[in-house]
Design a protein around this motif. Structure first.
Motif, PDB file in Angstrom:
ATOM      1  N   ARG A 143      52.154  -2.264 -10.767  1.00  0.00           N
ATOM      2  CA  ARG A 143      51.603  -3.232 -11.719  1.00  0.00           C
ATOM      3  C   ARG A 143      52.475  -4.482 -11.765  1.00  0.00           C
TER       4      ARG A 143
ATOM      5  N   ARG B 221      42.713   0.690 -10.580  1.00  0.00           N
ATOM      6  CA  ARG B 221      42.397   1.327 -11.865  1.00  0.00           C
ATOM      7  C   ARG B 221      43.654   1.932 -12.477  1.00  0.00           C
TER       8      ARG B 221
ATOM      9  N   ARG C  30      45.832  -0.817 -13.747  1.00  0.00           N
ATOM     10  CA  ARG C  30      45.129  -1.633 -14.735  1.00  0.00           C
ATOM     11  C   ARG C  30      45.149  -3.120 -14.361  1.00  0.00           C
ATOM     12  N   THR C  31      44.908  -3.397 -13.082  1.00  0.00           N
ATOM     13  CA  THR C  31      44.888  -4.783 -12.625  1.00  0.00           C
ATOM     14  C   THR C  31      43.538  -5.139 -12.059  1.00  0.00           C
TER      15      THR C  31
END
Length: 129
Positions: free
Chosen positions: A98, A125, A128-129
Motif C-alpha cells: 500500500r 483489493r 485498498r488501492t
C-alpha cells in the motif's frame, strides 16, 4: 529480578495486543486464501520493484526489508497457528505494498505485475488501492 519479570510481562502483553490487532485486521472470507495463492507472484513483484532504479530509494528499502522479513525463519505469529499464522504475513505485505503504491503509483505496480489481471485485482483489493 522484579524488573526482568515486569519487562517479560510487558513484552508478552504487547505481543498479545499485536495478535489481537492481527486478528481484527485479518482479511475476511476468501481474501486470505487468495492472497496465499498469490504469494509467488507477489514475491516476484516485490523483487522486480526492489530492483527498479526509477523508484525512490525509500520505496526500494521498504521492499527489501519486506523480503528480509519474509525470509526470516520466524514470524510475529508462527505459521502453524490457524488463520493468524499466514494472516500476519499477508497484513505486512499489504501494508508495504500500500505504501509502495501510494509512493510509486498503481501503474508502476501494474507494469511489474507478473501474474494475471485477476491476481492484480486481488492485490489491489487487499491493499485498498
Amino acid at each position: 529480578m522484579d524488573v526482568l519479570i515486569g519487562v517479560a510481562v510487558g513484552l508478552l502483553g504487547l505481543w498479545l495486543l499485536l495478535i489481537l490487532c492481527l486478528f481484527l485486521l485479518r482479511p475476511r472470507g476468501s481474501a486470505l486464501s487468495q492472497a496465499v495463492r498469490l504469494l509467488p507472484d507477489v514475491l516476484r513483484l516485490v523483487t522486480r520493484l526492489g530492483r527498479d532504479p526509477g523508484l525512490p530509494r525509500s520505496v526500494r528499502v521498504r521492499l527489501w526489508l519486506l523480503l528480509g522479513y519474509l525470509a526470516l525463519p520466524f514470524d510475529l505469529v508462527p505459521d502453524f497457528i490457524p488463520v493468524l499464522g499466514y494472516a500476519d504475513d499477508v497484513i505486512v505485505i499489504s501494508w508495504v505494498l500500500r505504501s509502495v503504491i501510494r509512493a510509486a503509483g498503481p501503474e508502476v505496480v501494474a507494469a511489474h505485475w507478473p501474474g494475471t489481471p485477476e491476481g492484480l485485482a486481488v492485490v489491489r483489493r487487499l491493499t485498498r488501492t
